[in-house]
Design a protein around this motif. Sequence first.
Motif, PDB file in Angstrom:
ATOM      1  N   GLY A  89       6.705  -0.852   8.620  1.00  0.00           N
ATOM      2  CA  GLY A  89       6.427  -2.269   8.711  1.00  0.00           C
ATOM      3  C   GLY A  89       5.048  -2.629   8.202  1.00  0.00           C
ATOM      4  O   GLY A  89       4.321  -1.804   7.638  1.00  0.00           O
ATOM      5  N   ILE A  90       4.684  -3.889   8.390  1.00  0.00           N
ATOM      6  CA  ILE A  90       3.416  -4.444   7.916  1.00  0.00           C
ATOM      7  C   ILE A  90       2.434  -4.573   9.080  1.00  0.00           C
ATOM      8  O   ILE A  90       2.769  -5.123  10.121  1.00  0.00           O
ATOM      9  N   THR A  91       1.225  -4.070   8.894  1.00  0.00           N
ATOM     10  CA  THR A  91       0.214  -4.148   9.948  1.00  0.00           C
ATOM     11  C   THR A  91      -0.948  -5.077   9.593  1.00  0.00           C
ATOM     12  O   THR A  91      -1.814  -5.326  10.431  1.00  0.00           O
ATOM     13  N   SER A 144       0.802  -1.218   0.000  1.00  0.00           N
ATOM     14  CA  SER A 144       0.000   0.000   0.000  1.00  0.00           C
ATOM     15  C   SER A 144       0.838   1.272   0.000  1.00  0.00           C
ATOM     16  O   SER A 144       0.370   2.329  -0.437  1.00  0.00           O
ATOM     17  N   SER A 145       2.084   1.196   0.467  1.00  0.00           N
ATOM     18  CA  SER A 145       2.936   2.385   0.485  1.00  0.00           C
ATOM     19  C   SER A 145       3.727   2.553  -0.815  1.00  0.00           C
ATOM     20  O   SER A 145       4.423   3.552  -0.987  1.00  0.00           O
ATOM     21  N   GLY A 146       3.635   1.576  -1.715  1.00  0.00           N
ATOM     22  CA  GLY A 146       4.234   1.713  -3.040  1.00  0.00           C
ATOM     23  C   GLY A 146       5.708   1.411  -3.152  1.00  0.00           C
ATOM     24  O   GLY A 146       6.281   1.537  -4.226  1.00  0.00           O
ATOM     25  N   GLY A 147       6.338   0.995  -2.056  1.00  0.00           N
ATOM     26  CA  GLY A 147       7.779   0.793  -2.099  1.00  0.00           C
ATOM     27  C   GLY A 147       8.226  -0.586  -2.525  1.00  0.00           C
ATOM     28  O   GLY A 147       9.356  -0.762  -2.987  1.00  0.00           O
ATOM     29  N   THR A 186      -1.531  -6.104   1.331  1.00  0.00           N
ATOM     30  CA  THR A 186      -0.883  -5.827   2.609  1.00  0.00           C
ATOM     31  C   THR A 186      -1.132  -4.380   3.000  1.00  0.00           C
ATOM     32  O   THR A 186      -1.216  -3.501   2.146  1.00  0.00           O
ATOM     33  N   ALA A 187      -1.258  -4.155   4.286  1.00  0.00           N
ATOM     34  CA  ALA A 187      -1.287  -2.800   4.831  1.00  0.00           C
ATOM     35  C   ALA A 187       0.110  -2.557   5.387  1.00  0.00           C
ATOM     36  O   ALA A 187       0.497  -3.157   6.398  1.00  0.00           O
ATOM     37  N   GLN A 188       0.877  -1.735   4.711  1.00  0.00           N
ATOM     38  CA  GLN A 188       2.248  -1.521   5.149  1.00  0.00           C
ATOM     39  C   GLN A 188       2.744  -0.141   4.756  1.00  0.00           C
ATOM     40  O   GLN A 188       2.174   0.530   3.885  1.00  0.00           O
ATOM     41  N   ASN A 189       3.810   0.257   5.425  1.00  0.00           N
ATOM     42  CA  ASN A 189       4.493   1.502   5.095  1.00  0.00           C
ATOM     43  C   ASN A 189       5.971   1.327   5.413  1.00  0.00           C
ATOM     44  O   ASN A 189       6.441   0.187   5.548  1.00  0.00           O
ATOM     45  N   THR A 190       6.700   2.413   5.537  1.00  0.00           N
ATOM     46  CA  THR A 190       8.137   2.299   5.763  1.00  0.00           C
ATOM     47  C   THR A 190       8.470   1.779   7.154  1.00  0.00           C
ATOM     48  O   THR A 190       9.618   1.411   7.422  1.00  0.00           O
ATOM     49  N   SER A 205      10.969  -6.521   8.709  1.00  0.00           N
ATOM     50  CA  SER A 205      10.556  -6.319  10.104  1.00  0.00           C
ATOM     51  C   SER A 205      10.201  -7.622  10.807  1.00  0.00           C
ATOM     52  O   SER A 205       9.877  -7.632  11.987  1.00  0.00           O
ATOM     53  N   GLY A 206      10.248  -8.753  10.057  1.00  0.00           N
ATOM     54  CA  GLY A 206      10.031 -10.052  10.672  1.00  0.00           C
ATOM     55  C   GLY A 206       8.668 -10.667  10.453  1.00  0.00           C
ATOM     56  O   GLY A 206       8.399 -11.767  10.943  1.00  0.00           O
ATOM     57  N   THR A 207       7.792 -10.017   9.716  1.00  0.00           N
ATOM     58  CA  THR A 207       6.459 -10.562   9.455  1.00  0.00           C
ATOM     59  C   THR A 207       6.555 -11.725   8.469  1.00  0.00           C
ATOM     60  O   THR A 207       7.144 -11.597   7.398  1.00  0.00           O
TER      61      THR A 207
END
Length: 280
Positions: free
Chosen positions: A50-52, A16-19, A44-48, A114-116
């Motif tokens: 990590g993943i939530t 979702s953050s495009g990276g 995925t719901a994520q950004n810089t 981040s370990g997910t």
Amino acid sequence: MSIVQKTVLTIAGSDSSGGAGIQADLKTMEAHRVYGMSVVTALTAQNTLGITGILPVEKSFVEKQIQAVCEDIPPDAVKIGMLPDRSVMEVVAKAIDKYSLKNVVLDPVLSSTSGTELTRIEAREYLKKQLFCRSLLITPNIPEAQTLLSTKEGGDKEFLIDSREAMEDAAKKLSSEYGCNVLIKGGHSSFEREDVSADLLCIRPLGNAIDTEFQVIWLEGKRFDNPNTHGTGCTLSSAIASNLANGHDLKSAVSEAKKYIEKCIDAGLKLGSGRGPLLH
């Protein structure tokens, strides 16, 4: 006047953050002047930071996406990323055979930085035995290569990559056991000089040739003092697939993709509060 472009399909998760994920893949494909297409395997719901959240896509809908693409715009190359479970892996393996997909580059995404956990542990044996052999190239980083070569009981500490010799041994073992070419990415290495990032490409011998005929190619580059490297694995595998679609041989496709990654990191893009993305 009509324009003809080579085509590349990414089968991967969404970021979702495009990276990373399909967003990074499509940006990379656009930069390589190929026509990018996508099959989403998970949201995925994520950004810089990590993943939530992760929402896997139902296997029947993954199959419909692949069918829609391949029956209308056959890809010249395929990049495979996040495959959340065995059922989706089975769909992808079946599609590779059904549509005679070529130039398949598989990035074995097992977990996030981040370990997910992104690929269920019980599905990894299928990944190794049924998808690696259907791929031209797999692109694990050092932690992923260690995990892939370790037993379930031993975990990722059983096979340790702590030197260039160990990287070569790991690449040959993966290539020999699963019948694919292997690129082990050295970005996680702690045994190289601080200014060097060395990747290892292992090209397997044809037929029943002996182990000594593996072609081992070290690709050295500059290690940049930039923590913003979110999505490098996705980007590299997509760049390789794009180069293959454009007619490069495997060695050239990997070498040029590594140069592209270096430019993306060196650009110094800064977005977000955590480990930011590249400038594709």
